[in-house]
Design a protein around this motif. Structure first.
Motif, mmCIF file in Angstrom:
data_model
loop_
_atom_site.group_PDB
_atom_site.id
_atom_site.type_symbol
_atom_site.label_atom_id
_atom_site.label_comp_id
_atom_site.label_asym_id
_atom_site.label_seq_id
_atom_site.Cartn_x
_atom_site.Cartn_y
_atom_site.Cartn_z
ATOM 1 N N UNK A 97 8.625 41.071 -5.028
ATOM 2 C CA UNK A 97 8.644 41.768 -6.313
ATOM 3 C C UNK A 97 7.927 40.864 -7.305
ATOM 4 N N UNK A 98 7.157 41.461 -8.198
ATOM 5 C CA UNK A 98 6.351 40.659 -9.120
ATOM 6 C C UNK A 98 7.172 39.999 -10.214
ATOM 7 N N UNK A 99 8.242 40.640 -10.644
ATOM 8 C CA UNK A 99 9.054 40.109 -11.738
ATOM 9 C C UNK A 99 10.464 39.806 -11.249
ATOM 10 N N UNK A 100 11.054 38.734 -11.779
ATOM 11 C CA UNK A 100 12.430 38.394 -11.411
ATOM 12 C C UNK A 100 13.415 39.260 -12.193
ATOM 13 N N UNK A 101 14.691 39.024 -12.029
ATOM 14 C CA UNK A 101 15.731 39.851 -12.674
ATOM 15 C C UNK A 101 15.688 39.775 -14.195
ATOM 16 N N UNK A 102 15.106 38.705 -14.728
ATOM 17 C CA UNK A 102 14.976 38.556 -16.177
ATOM 18 C C UNK A 102 13.644 39.110 -16.686
ATOM 19 N N UNK A 103 12.830 39.670 -15.796
ATOM 20 C CA UNK A 103 11.544 40.241 -16.191
ATOM 21 C C UNK A 103 10.409 39.245 -16.265
ATOM 22 N N UNK A 104 10.637 38.017 -15.775
ATOM 23 C CA UNK A 104 9.593 36.990 -15.792
ATOM 24 C C UNK A 104 8.708 37.112 -14.554
ATOM 25 N N UNK A 105 7.444 36.841 -14.732
ATOM 26 C CA UNK A 105 6.490 36.904 -13.634
ATOM 27 C C UNK A 105 6.771 35.813 -12.608
ATOM 28 N N UNK A 106 6.629 36.160 -11.335
ATOM 29 C CA UNK A 106 6.714 35.184 -10.252
ATOM 30 C C UNK A 106 5.326 34.649 -9.882
ATOM 31 N N UNK A 107 4.298 35.238 -10.452
ATOM 32 C CA UNK A 107 2.928 34.735 -10.317
ATOM 33 C C UNK A 107 2.650 33.903 -11.560
ATOM 34 N N UNK A 108 2.456 32.599 -11.369
ATOM 35 C CA UNK A 108 2.440 31.650 -12.484
ATOM 36 C C UNK A 108 1.221 30.728 -12.446
ATOM 37 N N UNK A 109 0.912 30.083 -13.574
ATOM 38 C CA UNK A 109 -0.139 29.064 -13.554
ATOM 39 C C UNK A 109 0.207 27.933 -12.578
ATOM 40 N N UNK A 110 1.479 27.499 -12.578
ATOM 41 C CA UNK A 110 1.980 26.472 -11.657
ATOM 42 C C UNK A 110 3.393 26.837 -11.262
ATOM 43 N N UNK A 111 3.769 26.541 -10.030
ATOM 44 C CA UNK A 111 5.139 26.779 -9.586
ATOM 45 C C UNK A 111 6.076 25.800 -10.285
ATOM 46 N N UNK A 112 7.232 26.297 -10.693
ATOM 47 C CA UNK A 112 8.249 25.429 -11.281
ATOM 48 C C UNK A 112 9.343 25.099 -10.268
ATOM 49 N N UNK A 113 9.365 25.782 -9.139
ATOM 50 C CA UNK A 113 10.285 25.486 -8.043
ATOM 51 C C UNK A 113 9.590 24.540 -7.064
ATOM 52 N N UNK A 114 10.362 23.900 -6.187
ATOM 53 C CA UNK A 114 9.742 23.021 -5.191
ATOM 54 C C UNK A 114 8.721 23.791 -4.338
ATOM 55 N N UNK A 115 7.568 23.189 -4.140
ATOM 56 C CA UNK A 115 6.469 23.853 -3.446
ATOM 57 C C UNK A 115 6.628 23.721 -1.933
ATOM 58 N N UNK A 116 6.407 24.823 -1.257
ATOM 59 C CA UNK A 116 6.461 24.882 0.206
ATOM 60 C C UNK A 116 5.116 24.505 0.802
ATOM 61 N N UNK B 160 1.422 41.076 -19.294
ATOM 62 C CA UNK B 160 2.728 40.641 -18.782
ATOM 63 C C UNK B 160 2.651 39.391 -17.909
ATOM 64 N N UNK B 161 1.452 39.025 -17.476
ATOM 65 C CA UNK B 161 1.322 37.870 -16.589
ATOM 66 C C UNK B 161 0.723 36.677 -17.333
ATOM 67 N N UNK B 162 1.207 35.470 -17.015
ATOM 68 C CA UNK B 162 0.697 34.274 -17.690
ATOM 69 C C UNK B 162 -0.540 33.679 -17.025
ATOM 70 N N UNK B 163 -1.204 34.450 -16.179
ATOM 71 C CA UNK B 163 -2.420 33.983 -15.512
ATOM 72 C C UNK B 163 -3.555 34.946 -15.782
ATOM 73 N N UNK B 164 -4.789 34.471 -15.891
ATOM 74 C CA UNK B 164 -5.919 35.376 -16.079
ATOM 75 C C UNK B 164 -6.187 36.151 -14.785
ATOM 76 N N UNK B 165 -6.499 37.422 -14.951
ATOM 77 C CA UNK B 165 -6.769 38.309 -13.821
ATOM 78 C C UNK B 165 -8.184 38.842 -13.913
ATOM 79 N N UNK B 166 -8.757 39.188 -12.776
ATOM 80 C CA UNK B 166 -10.053 39.872 -12.767
ATOM 81 C C UNK B 166 -9.928 41.089 -11.872
#
Length: 108
Positions: free
Chosen positions: A43-62, A101-107
């Motif tokens: 899903x693109x947005x979490x339960x709070x409506x925030x984008x999961x597609x981000x400039x940088x991950x804030x969670x530990x990277x896999x 709605x997204x914090x990243x530039x799209x094309x």
């Protein structure tokens, strides 16, 4: 699936940094790094409506720069060297609304 994906294709899918969560890496790191192509379904947005597609991950990277494509409930995204490309919108959201709605530039 993923908790977050960065605009460079970094994947975070094993831990949210929640204090009560038990980390469970499993084989995710091996798969993310060893696969020729990594396609994420989320899903693109979490339960709070925030984008999961981000400039940088804030969670530990896999895995770093391992994601090629993301399939979401709103759009399909391709991670390219020159940025994030949107080949398909799903539902009623316009490209302009999606970009706002997204914090990243799209094309397109």
């Amino acid at each position: 699936g993923a908790y977050q994906v960065s605009m460079r294709g970094d994947l975070a899918n094993w831990h949210t940094n929640a204090p009560d969560a038990t980390p469970a890496v499993g084989g995710a790191m091996d798969l993310a790094v060893g696969a020729r192509h990594v396609y994420i379904v989320m899903e693109l947005f979490d339960k709070q409506g925030r984008s999961k597609l981000l400039p940088q991950c804030t969670y530990p990277v896999t895995g770093l720069q391992c994601v090629d494509r993301i399939y979401t409930d709103v759009a399909t995204f391709e991670i390219r060297e020159d940025g994030v490309y949107v080949p398909e919108l799903i539902g009623d959201m316009s490209f302009e609304t999606l970009q706002r709605r997204l914090p990243v530039p799209l094309s397109r």
